[in-house]
Motif scaffolding. Structure first.
Motif, PDB file in Angstrom:
ATOM      1  N   GLU A  51      46.897   6.080 -33.897  1.00  0.00           N
ATOM      2  CA  GLU A  51      46.002   5.188 -34.629  1.00  0.00           C
ATOM      3  C   GLU A  51      45.191   4.372 -33.620  1.00  0.00           C
ATOM      4  OE1 GLU A  51      46.651   2.326 -38.443  1.00  0.00           O
ATOM      5  OE2 GLU A  51      47.847   1.807 -36.693  1.00  0.00           O
ATOM      6  N   SER A  52      44.073   3.817 -34.064  1.00  0.00           N
ATOM      7  CA  SER A  52      43.276   2.986 -33.165  1.00  0.00           C
ATOM      8  C   SER A  52      42.933   1.667 -33.835  1.00  0.00           C
ATOM      9  CB  SER A  52      42.005   3.718 -32.740  1.00  0.00           C
ATOM     10  OG  SER A  52      41.160   3.917 -33.851  1.00  0.00           O
ATOM     11  N   GLY A  53      42.558   0.699 -33.012  1.00  0.00           N
ATOM     12  CA  GLY A  53      42.140  -0.610 -33.513  1.00  0.00           C
ATOM     13  C   GLY A  53      41.152  -1.238 -32.550  1.00  0.00           C
ATOM     14  N   ASP A  54      40.248  -2.042 -33.070  1.00  0.00           N
ATOM     15  CA  ASP A  54      39.232  -2.690 -32.242  1.00  0.00           C
ATOM     16  C   ASP A  54      39.675  -4.077 -31.796  1.00  0.00           C
ATOM     17  OD1 ASP A  54      37.529  -0.537 -32.405  1.00  0.00           O
ATOM     18  OD2 ASP A  54      36.286  -1.399 -33.987  1.00  0.00           O
ATOM     19  N   VAL A  55      39.264  -4.420 -30.600  1.00  0.00           N
ATOM     20  CA  VAL A  55      39.471  -5.754 -30.039  1.00  0.00           C
ATOM     21  C   VAL A  55      38.104  -6.270 -29.619  1.00  0.00           C
ATOM     22  CG1 VAL A  55      40.477  -7.071 -28.138  1.00  0.00           C
ATOM     23  CG2 VAL A  55      41.813  -5.275 -29.247  1.00  0.00           C
ATOM     24  N   VAL A  56      37.784  -7.495 -30.020  1.00  0.00           N
ATOM     25  CA  VAL A  56      36.521  -8.125 -29.637  1.00  0.00           C
ATOM     26  C   VAL A  56      36.829  -9.179 -28.578  1.00  0.00           C
ATOM     27  CG1 VAL A  56      34.537  -9.480 -30.402  1.00  0.00           C
ATOM     28  CG2 VAL A  56      35.494  -7.713 -31.896  1.00  0.00           C
ATOM     29  N   VAL A  57      36.209  -9.019 -27.424  1.00  0.00           N
ATOM     30  CA  VAL A  57      36.370  -9.963 -26.326  1.00  0.00           C
ATOM     31  C   VAL A  57      35.110 -10.829 -26.275  1.00  0.00           C
ATOM     32  CG1 VAL A  57      36.691 -10.223 -23.846  1.00  0.00           C
ATOM     33  CG2 VAL A  57      37.823  -8.354 -25.060  1.00  0.00           C
ATOM     34  N   THR A  58      35.315 -12.148 -26.257  1.00  0.00           N
ATOM     35  CA  THR A  58      34.197 -13.087 -26.262  1.00  0.00           C
ATOM     36  C   THR A  58      34.208 -13.916 -24.986  1.00  0.00           C
ATOM     37  OG1 THR A  58      34.383 -13.226 -28.670  1.00  0.00           O
ATOM     38  CG2 THR A  58      33.066 -14.917 -27.588  1.00  0.00           C
ATOM     39  N   VAL A  59      33.056 -13.962 -24.323  1.00  0.00           N
ATOM     40  CA  VAL A  59      32.877 -14.772 -23.119  1.00  0.00           C
ATOM     41  C   VAL A  59      31.976 -15.940 -23.489  1.00  0.00           C
ATOM     42  CG1 VAL A  59      32.068 -14.821 -20.729  1.00  0.00           C
ATOM     43  CG2 VAL A  59      33.118 -12.737 -21.640  1.00  0.00           C
ATOM     44  N   THR A  60      32.461 -17.158 -23.228  1.00  0.00           N
ATOM     45  CA  THR A  60      31.694 -18.353 -23.553  1.00  0.00           C
ATOM     46  C   THR A  60      31.568 -19.268 -22.340  1.00  0.00           C
ATOM     47  OG1 THR A  60      33.700 -19.425 -24.382  1.00  0.00           O
ATOM     48  CG2 THR A  60      32.268 -18.377 -26.011  1.00  0.00           C
ATOM     49  N   GLY A  61      30.581 -20.140 -22.420  1.00  0.00           N
ATOM     50  CA  GLY A  61      30.342 -21.119 -21.360  1.00  0.00           C
ATOM     51  C   GLY A  61      30.599 -22.519 -21.860  1.00  0.00           C
ATOM     52  N   LYS A  62      30.103 -23.482 -21.119  1.00  0.00           N
ATOM     53  CA  LYS A  62      30.283 -24.891 -21.443  1.00  0.00           C
ATOM     54  C   LYS A  62      29.745 -25.178 -22.843  1.00  0.00           C
ATOM     55  CE  LYS A  62      29.776 -29.374 -19.320  1.00  0.00           C
ATOM     56  NZ  LYS A  62      29.379 -30.078 -18.108  1.00  0.00           N
ATOM     57  N   GLY A  63      30.531 -25.876 -23.626  1.00  0.00           N
ATOM     58  CA  GLY A  63      30.117 -26.206 -24.987  1.00  0.00           C
ATOM     59  C   GLY A  63      30.216 -25.043 -25.948  1.00  0.00           C
ATOM     60  N   GLY A  64      30.826 -23.937 -25.514  1.00  0.00           N
ATOM     61  CA  GLY A  64      30.989 -22.773 -26.385  1.00  0.00           C
ATOM     62  C   GLY A  64      29.782 -21.862 -26.458  1.00  0.00           C
ATOM     63  N   CYS A  65      28.803 -22.036 -25.565  1.00  0.00           N
ATOM     64  CA  CYS A  65      27.624 -21.170 -25.612  1.00  0.00           C
ATOM     65  C   CYS A  65      28.031 -19.726 -25.281  1.00  0.00           C
ATOM     66  CB  CYS A  65      26.548 -21.657 -24.642  1.00  0.00           C
ATOM     67  SG  CYS A  65      27.006 -21.636 -22.906  1.00  0.00           S
ATOM     68  N   PRO A  66      27.515 -18.742 -26.030  1.00  0.00           N
ATOM     69  CA  PRO A  66      27.840 -17.339 -25.755  1.00  0.00           C
ATOM     70  C   PRO A  66      27.153 -16.865 -24.473  1.00  0.00           C
ATOM     71  CG  PRO A  66      26.239 -17.475 -27.524  1.00  0.00           C
ATOM     72  CD  PRO A  66      26.623 -18.890 -27.181  1.00  0.00           C
ATOM     73  N   VAL A  67      27.871 -16.090 -23.677  1.00  0.00           N
ATOM     74  CA  VAL A  67      27.317 -15.590 -22.416  1.00  0.00           C
ATOM     75  C   VAL A  67      26.957 -14.116 -22.586  1.00  0.00           C
ATOM     76  CG1 VAL A  67      27.666 -15.306 -19.939  1.00  0.00           C
ATOM     77  CG2 VAL A  67      28.730 -17.228 -21.127  1.00  0.00           C
ATOM     78  N   GLU A  68      25.663 -13.823 -22.538  1.00  0.00           N
ATOM     79  CA  GLU A  68      25.166 -12.451 -22.688  1.00  0.00           C
ATOM     80  C   GLU A  68      25.058 -11.783 -21.325  1.00  0.00           C
ATOM     81  OE1 GLU A  68      21.377 -10.107 -24.725  1.00  0.00           O
ATOM     82  OE2 GLU A  68      21.286 -12.271 -24.456  1.00  0.00           O
ATOM     83  N   GLY A  69      25.319 -10.469 -21.297  1.00  0.00           N
ATOM     84  CA  GLY A  69      25.097  -9.684 -20.086  1.00  0.00           C
ATOM     85  C   GLY A  69      26.251  -9.669 -19.102  1.00  0.00           C
ATOM     86  N   GLU A  70      27.401 -10.181 -19.495  1.00  0.00           N
ATOM     87  CA  GLU A  70      28.573 -10.145 -18.616  1.00  0.00           C
ATOM     88  C   GLU A  70      29.300  -8.811 -18.775  1.00  0.00           C
ATOM     89  OE1 GLU A  70      29.921 -12.632 -16.342  1.00  0.00           O
ATOM     90  OE2 GLU A  70      27.811 -13.112 -16.607  1.00  0.00           O
ATOM     91  N   THR A  71      29.815  -8.283 -17.667  1.00  0.00           N
ATOM     92  CA  THR A  71      30.585  -7.040 -17.717  1.00  0.00           C
ATOM     93  C   THR A  71      32.063  -7.376 -17.847  1.00  0.00           C
ATOM     94  OG1 THR A  71      28.958  -5.881 -16.385  1.00  0.00           O
ATOM     95  CG2 THR A  71      31.158  -4.903 -16.507  1.00  0.00           C
ATOM     96  N   VAL A  72      32.650  -6.940 -18.944  1.00  0.00           N
ATOM     97  CA  VAL A  72      34.076  -7.145 -19.198  1.00  0.00           C
ATOM     98  C   VAL A  72      34.780  -5.820 -18.943  1.00  0.00           C
ATOM     99  CG1 VAL A  72      35.820  -7.770 -20.912  1.00  0.00           C
ATOM    100  CG2 VAL A  72      33.593  -8.918 -20.921  1.00  0.00           C
ATOM    101  N   THR A  73      35.848  -5.864 -18.150  1.00  0.00           N
ATOM    102  CA  THR A  73      36.594  -4.660 -17.790  1.00  0.00           C
ATOM    103  C   THR A  73      37.992  -4.716 -18.398  1.00  0.00           C
ATOM    104  OG1 THR A  73      35.378  -4.550 -15.713  1.00  0.00           O
ATOM    105  CG2 THR A  73      37.399  -3.256 -15.847  1.00  0.00           C
ATOM    106  N   ALA A  74      38.444  -3.579 -18.910  1.00  0.00           N
ATOM    107  CA  ALA A  74      39.782  -3.477 -19.499  1.00  0.00           C
ATOM    108  C   ALA A  74      40.710  -2.743 -18.538  1.00  0.00           C
ATOM    109  CB  ALA A  74      39.725  -2.725 -20.827  1.00  0.00           C
ATOM    110  N   MET A  75      41.893  -3.300 -18.364  1.00  0.00           N
ATOM    111  CA  MET A  75      42.913  -2.650 -17.531  1.00  0.00           C
ATOM    112  C   MET A  75      44.232  -2.624 -18.290  1.00  0.00           C
ATOM    113  SD  MET A  75      42.151  -4.057 -13.664  1.00  0.00           S
ATOM    114  CE  MET A  75      43.794  -3.643 -13.217  1.00  0.00           C
TER     115      MET A  75
END
Length: 131
Positions: A51-75
């Motif tokens: 079976e499979s399932g999705d995980v959403v990883v969120t990168v935020t900055g100061k004050g909770g601003c969303p950070v676009e264009g960051e590379t997230v790596t899974a290990m």
């Protein structure tokens, strides 16, 4: 030193203070949101074999601003590689600061841990594979 070109209507005289007030509008302004935290949802996932399932990883900055264009790596920790795979192995955050990964359970029950990283920031997801 700045030179400001002013047109009619860009300023007015304040008779109470005896000063001219200048109205400024930023035309080519950008704000930078630097990564400060990373989180994954869900943080725990139970999957049946194959079976499979999705995980959403969120990168935020100061004050909770969303950070676009960051590379997230899974290990996956070595022991977990017998139980799960992750696709893709890296993803770029969108305008909401989110990157989505799919965790796929193999044919072996047990526990696995996936670590998601963006530079020095990291978060983990605990995965339980059941038959």
């Amino acid at each position: 030193t700045y030179t400001i070109l002013v047109g009619d209507g860009d300023y007015y005289y304040n008779s109470q203070t005896g000063q001219y007030v200048l109205s400024l509008q930023c035309i080519a302004c950008t704000t930078t949101c630097e990564p400060e935290s990373i989180a994954a949802f869900p943080s725990k996932l139970t999957l049946n074999v194959d079976e499979s399932g999705d995980v959403v990883v969120t990168v935020t900055g100061k004050g909770g601003c969303p950070v676009e264009g960051e590379t997230v790596t899974a290990m996956i920790k070595k022991s977990g590689r017998k139980r799960i795979t992750v696709s893709p192995t890296s993803a770029t955050t969108n305008a909401d600061g989110e990157a989505t990964f799919t965790i796929i359970a193999k044919n072996k029950a047990g526990n696995a841990t996936v670590t998601f990283m963006d530079g020095i920031l990291k978060t983990t997801v605990k995965v339980k594979v059941v038959k």
